[in-house]
Design a protein around this motif. Sequence first.
Motif, PDB file in Angstrom:
ATOM      1  N   ASP A   1      -4.704  -0.640  51.720  1.00  0.00           N
ATOM      2  CA  ASP A   1      -3.953   0.278  52.573  1.00  0.00           C
ATOM      3  C   ASP A   1      -4.765   0.773  53.764  1.00  0.00           C
ATOM      4  O   ASP A   1      -4.292   1.613  54.529  1.00  0.00           O
ATOM      5  CB  ASP A   1      -3.439   1.464  51.756  1.00  0.00           C
ATOM      6  CG  ASP A   1      -4.554   2.248  51.088  1.00  0.00           C
ATOM      7  OD1 ASP A   1      -5.716   1.828  51.165  1.00  0.00           O
ATOM      8  OD2 ASP A   1      -4.255   3.294  50.465  1.00  0.00           O
ATOM      9  N   ARG A   2      -5.984   0.248  53.926  1.00  0.00           N
ATOM     10  CA  ARG A   2      -6.774   0.524  55.132  1.00  0.00           C
ATOM     11  C   ARG A   2      -6.483  -0.585  56.143  1.00  0.00           C
ATOM     12  O   ARG A   2      -6.961  -1.704  55.988  1.00  0.00           O
ATOM     13  CB  ARG A   2      -8.264   0.596  54.800  1.00  0.00           C
ATOM     14  CG  ARG A   2      -8.646   1.851  54.022  1.00  0.00           C
ATOM     15  CD  ARG A   2     -10.095   1.818  53.600  1.00  0.00           C
ATOM     16  NE  ARG A   2     -10.541   3.140  53.172  1.00  0.00           N
ATOM     17  CZ  ARG A   2     -11.269   3.965  53.903  1.00  0.00           C
ATOM     18  NH1 ARG A   2     -11.669   3.598  55.105  1.00  0.00           N
ATOM     19  NH2 ARG A   2     -11.626   5.142  53.441  1.00  0.00           N
ATOM     20  N   LYS A   3      -5.713  -0.270  57.170  1.00  0.00           N
ATOM     21  CA  LYS A   3      -5.190  -1.294  58.064  1.00  0.00           C
ATOM     22  C   LYS A   3      -6.276  -2.033  58.835  1.00  0.00           C
ATOM     23  O   LYS A   3      -6.072  -3.163  59.270  1.00  0.00           O
ATOM     24  CB  LYS A   3      -4.191  -0.667  59.034  1.00  0.00           C
ATOM     25  CG  LYS A   3      -2.947  -0.119  58.348  1.00  0.00           C
ATOM     26  CD  LYS A   3      -1.948   0.424  59.347  1.00  0.00           C
ATOM     27  CE  LYS A   3      -0.692   0.939  58.642  1.00  0.00           C
ATOM     28  NZ  LYS A   3       0.303   1.478  59.610  1.00  0.00           N
ATOM     29  N   HIS A   4      -7.435  -1.402  59.030  1.00  0.00           N
ATOM     30  CA  HIS A   4      -8.479  -2.061  59.811  1.00  0.00           C
ATOM     31  C   HIS A   4      -9.228  -3.117  58.996  1.00  0.00           C
ATOM     32  O   HIS A   4     -10.000  -3.899  59.554  1.00  0.00           O
ATOM     33  CB  HIS A   4      -9.470  -1.025  60.346  1.00  0.00           C
ATOM     34  CG  HIS A   4     -10.332  -0.408  59.291  1.00  0.00           C
ATOM     35  ND1 HIS A   4      -9.854   0.546  58.403  1.00  0.00           N
ATOM     36  CD2 HIS A   4     -11.636  -0.613  58.960  1.00  0.00           C
ATOM     37  CE1 HIS A   4     -10.841   0.903  57.585  1.00  0.00           C
ATOM     38  NE2 HIS A   4     -11.924   0.217  57.899  1.00  0.00           N
ATOM     39  N   LEU A   5      -8.988  -3.152  57.685  1.00  0.00           N
ATOM     40  CA  LEU A   5      -9.686  -4.116  56.830  1.00  0.00           C
ATOM     41  C   LEU A   5      -8.778  -5.307  56.530  1.00  0.00           C
ATOM     42  O   LEU A   5      -7.590  -5.152  56.257  1.00  0.00           O
ATOM     43  CB  LEU A   5     -10.129  -3.460  55.520  1.00  0.00           C
ATOM     44  CG  LEU A   5     -11.241  -2.417  55.606  1.00  0.00           C
ATOM     45  CD1 LEU A   5     -11.581  -1.883  54.220  1.00  0.00           C
ATOM     46  CD2 LEU A   5     -12.499  -3.000  56.261  1.00  0.00           C
ATOM     47  N   ARG A   6      -9.374  -6.488  56.544  1.00  0.00           N
ATOM     48  CA  ARG A   6      -8.661  -7.725  56.230  1.00  0.00           C
ATOM     49  C   ARG A   6      -9.476  -8.506  55.206  1.00  0.00           C
ATOM     50  O   ARG A   6     -10.658  -8.773  55.413  1.00  0.00           O
ATOM     51  CB  ARG A   6      -8.468  -8.544  57.509  1.00  0.00           C
ATOM     52  CG  ARG A   6      -7.807  -9.888  57.312  1.00  0.00           C
ATOM     53  CD  ARG A   6      -7.446 -10.494  58.672  1.00  0.00           C
ATOM     54  NE  ARG A   6      -8.609 -10.572  59.548  1.00  0.00           N
ATOM     55  CZ  ARG A   6      -9.417 -11.633  59.633  1.00  0.00           C
ATOM     56  NH1 ARG A   6      -9.167 -12.709  58.890  1.00  0.00           N
ATOM     57  NH2 ARG A   6     -10.443 -11.644  60.456  1.00  0.00           N
ATOM     58  N   ILE A   7      -8.844  -8.864  54.091  1.00  0.00           N
ATOM     59  CA  ILE A   7      -9.532  -9.556  53.004  1.00  0.00           C
ATOM     60  C   ILE A   7      -8.995 -10.985  52.910  1.00  0.00           C
ATOM     61  O   ILE A   7      -7.780 -11.202  52.870  1.00  0.00           O
ATOM     62  CB  ILE A   7      -9.347  -8.811  51.665  1.00  0.00           C
ATOM     63  CG1 ILE A   7      -9.837  -7.372  51.790  1.00  0.00           C
ATOM     64  CG2 ILE A   7     -10.082  -9.534  50.546  1.00  0.00           C
ATOM     65  CD1 ILE A   7      -9.667  -6.539  50.536  1.00  0.00           C
ATOM     66  N   VAL A   8      -9.914 -11.928  52.877  1.00  0.00           N
ATOM     67  CA  VAL A   8      -9.547 -13.343  52.878  1.00  0.00           C
ATOM     68  C   VAL A   8     -10.215 -14.043  51.705  1.00  0.00           C
ATOM     69  O   VAL A   8     -11.422 -13.914  51.501  1.00  0.00           O
ATOM     70  CB  VAL A   8      -9.982 -14.027  54.198  1.00  0.00           C
ATOM     71  CG1 VAL A   8      -9.643 -15.515  54.161  1.00  0.00           C
ATOM     72  CG2 VAL A   8      -9.328 -13.349  55.395  1.00  0.00           C
ATOM     73  N   VAL A   9      -9.424 -14.766  50.927  1.00  0.00           N
ATOM     74  CA  VAL A   9      -9.969 -15.659  49.903  1.00  0.00           C
ATOM     75  C   VAL A   9     -10.164 -17.007  50.576  1.00  0.00           C
ATOM     76  O   VAL A   9      -9.196 -17.651  50.984  1.00  0.00           O
ATOM     77  CB  VAL A   9      -9.016 -15.777  48.697  1.00  0.00           C
ATOM     78  CG1 VAL A   9      -9.585 -16.738  47.659  1.00  0.00           C
ATOM     79  CG2 VAL A   9      -8.793 -14.403  48.069  1.00  0.00           C
ATOM     80  N   GLU A  10     -11.408 -17.402  50.736  1.00  0.00           N
ATOM     81  CA  GLU A  10     -11.738 -18.560  51.564  1.00  0.00           C
ATOM     82  C   GLU A  10     -11.147 -19.851  51.009  1.00  0.00           C
ATOM     83  O   GLU A  10     -11.143 -20.086  49.800  1.00  0.00           O
ATOM     84  CB  GLU A  10     -13.253 -18.694  51.700  1.00  0.00           C
ATOM     85  CG  GLU A  10     -13.876 -17.553  52.489  1.00  0.00           C
ATOM     86  CD  GLU A  10     -15.342 -17.800  52.754  1.00  0.00           C
ATOM     87  OE1 GLU A  10     -15.845 -18.881  52.428  1.00  0.00           O
ATOM     88  OE2 GLU A  10     -15.989 -16.885  53.288  1.00  0.00           O
ATOM     89  N   ARG A  11     -10.690 -20.672  51.921  1.00  0.00           N
ATOM     90  CA  ARG A  11     -10.081 -21.951  51.568  1.00  0.00           C
ATOM     91  C   ARG A  11     -10.849 -23.077  52.245  1.00  0.00           C
ATOM     92  O   ARG A  11     -11.535 -22.857  53.236  1.00  0.00           O
ATOM     93  CB  ARG A  11      -8.615 -21.996  52.007  1.00  0.00           C
ATOM     94  CG  ARG A  11      -7.828 -20.760  51.617  1.00  0.00           C
ATOM     95  CD  ARG A  11      -6.433 -20.799  52.227  1.00  0.00           C
ATOM     96  NE  ARG A  11      -5.649 -19.648  51.841  1.00  0.00           N
ATOM     97  CZ  ARG A  11      -5.540 -18.547  52.560  1.00  0.00           C
ATOM     98  NH1 ARG A  11      -6.187 -18.447  53.695  1.00  0.00           N
ATOM     99  NH2 ARG A  11      -4.795 -17.546  52.156  1.00  0.00           N
ATOM    100  N   LYS A  12     -10.707 -24.269  51.725  1.00  0.00           N
ATOM    101  CA  LYS A  12     -11.359 -25.432  52.301  1.00  0.00           C
ATOM    102  C   LYS A  12     -10.356 -26.239  53.119  1.00  0.00           C
ATOM    103  O   LYS A  12      -9.191 -26.353  52.755  1.00  0.00           O
ATOM    104  CB  LYS A  12     -11.958 -26.315  51.200  1.00  0.00           C
ATOM    105  CG  LYS A  12     -13.087 -25.644  50.428  1.00  0.00           C
ATOM    106  CD  LYS A  12     -13.648 -26.585  49.380  1.00  0.00           C
ATOM    107  CE  LYS A  12     -14.794 -25.916  48.633  1.00  0.00           C
ATOM    108  NZ  LYS A  12     -15.362 -26.819  47.585  1.00  0.00           N
TER     109      LYS A  12
END
Length: 357
Positions: free
Chosen positions: A185-196
Motif C-alpha cells: 500500500d506504499r505507492k512509491h514502492l514496486r516489487i518485482v519477482v524476477e523473470r527470465k
Amino acid sequence: MGGVNAQQWPVPCRKVATYFQEGKEYDSWTKLLCCPAVMGCTVVLFNTRNPKGGEAQYKIKTRFSHSESIPRYELHTVDKGEVQKWIVAHLSKSETHYRAKPGEFVRVEVWELASNSMTFESRRRQTAMHCTTIADRPTPSAQDMKMANMCIVTQAKLERLHSRPKEPDRFDHENQKWVQTITVDRKHLRIVVERKKNRPEFKRAKDMVNMSIFAGEQELCRARKQSFAGTVGSVEQPYLGVQLNNCLSRTSDPIGGEELMGILNTYQLLLLSMCLAWSQSTMTWNTDLSQRFVNAMVANPGDPGSAEEMNLSVQWDTDDVKQRLKHVPHASFYNWVEAKEKEEEDEDEDSEAEAEV
C-alpha cells in the motif's frame, strides 16, 4: 540486559553467488543472510570467512496466534551473541485465501508489517520488595515507526488439451505456468519477482526465487531464496539472502536508539520484513494448505485429492476472488487472457519479421 543465546549452525555454503546477486553495483550493498532454524530464523551479516555465515544481528521468533493460518512473528535485536527483548519489527499474516479447480490455482496472502526504533525512556518498575524504582528502559519509539500492508498473489494454470465434444476437459500436467504478483500500500514502492527472458510465467513454483524492491527506477533491495538438498520427505526451509542498498543507511536516530536497533534503520527493517514475508518458509517449518490445493488443480475430476473429492467449489474465476478482496485495494492479479493474447501477437510479429527476411 541479558538475553537468550542466539544459536547458530554452520551454513551449507559460504560462496557469495549462492545467496546474492553479484556485480560491481552490488559490492557495497549490505548483505544479510537469513538462516532457518527450528523456530524462526537468524539474520546474520554475511561473512565468507565465518563458518556460520556471519555474526548474528537479528532473530525472528514466532508469536502466539489464535490460528495456524494467521501466523505472527517478531524481529529481535541480537547484541553480543544474545537475543534481546528489543523488538524492532512485527510481521503478521492477517489473511490467506485459496482457490483451486481443474487446471487453475490461486493463493492470496495478506501481510501486516511494522518496524520501529528503540529508545531509552525513564519508566517506573516495582521490585519484589514492593519498592518503586525509576530506571531507563528500552522502549519502542512511536515517533520513528514504519508500517506497510503487503499482498502476495500466487497463480498457476495448466494448458488445456483438445478434447472431443461431451468429454471432460483435459489438461497438460507437464506444462504448468506460475506467476506471482506482490503489491504494497506504499505507492512509491514496486516489487518485482524476477523473470527470465522477459517471460512473465515460470514453469514451476520453485523457480520463483528472486525478488527486487524498487522506489521509482532505483533498486532498494534484492532477495534470493536458496534451497539445499535434504532428506527425502522433510520440510524444505530455504535460506534467504537479502541485499540492501546503502543509500538507505542510517542518517539519524533517536537518542540511544542505535545500539538497540542493530545495523539497520526502520526503513531497512521494513524492507527486510517484506523479504521475510515473501519467504515465509524460511521462518517456519509449518506447511500450509497450498500443496493440497495445487494437487486439486492437477488431479482429474473424481480422483483422490481432486477438487471434487475435496468438495471444493469450482464455479469461480479471478473476478470472484477480487470481489472477496475488495477490502484490500492494492491487491493485483495476473490476467491470463490478456497474457495469452499478447503472446499470440508477439508470435505473429516474429513470424512477419522472419517472412520479411
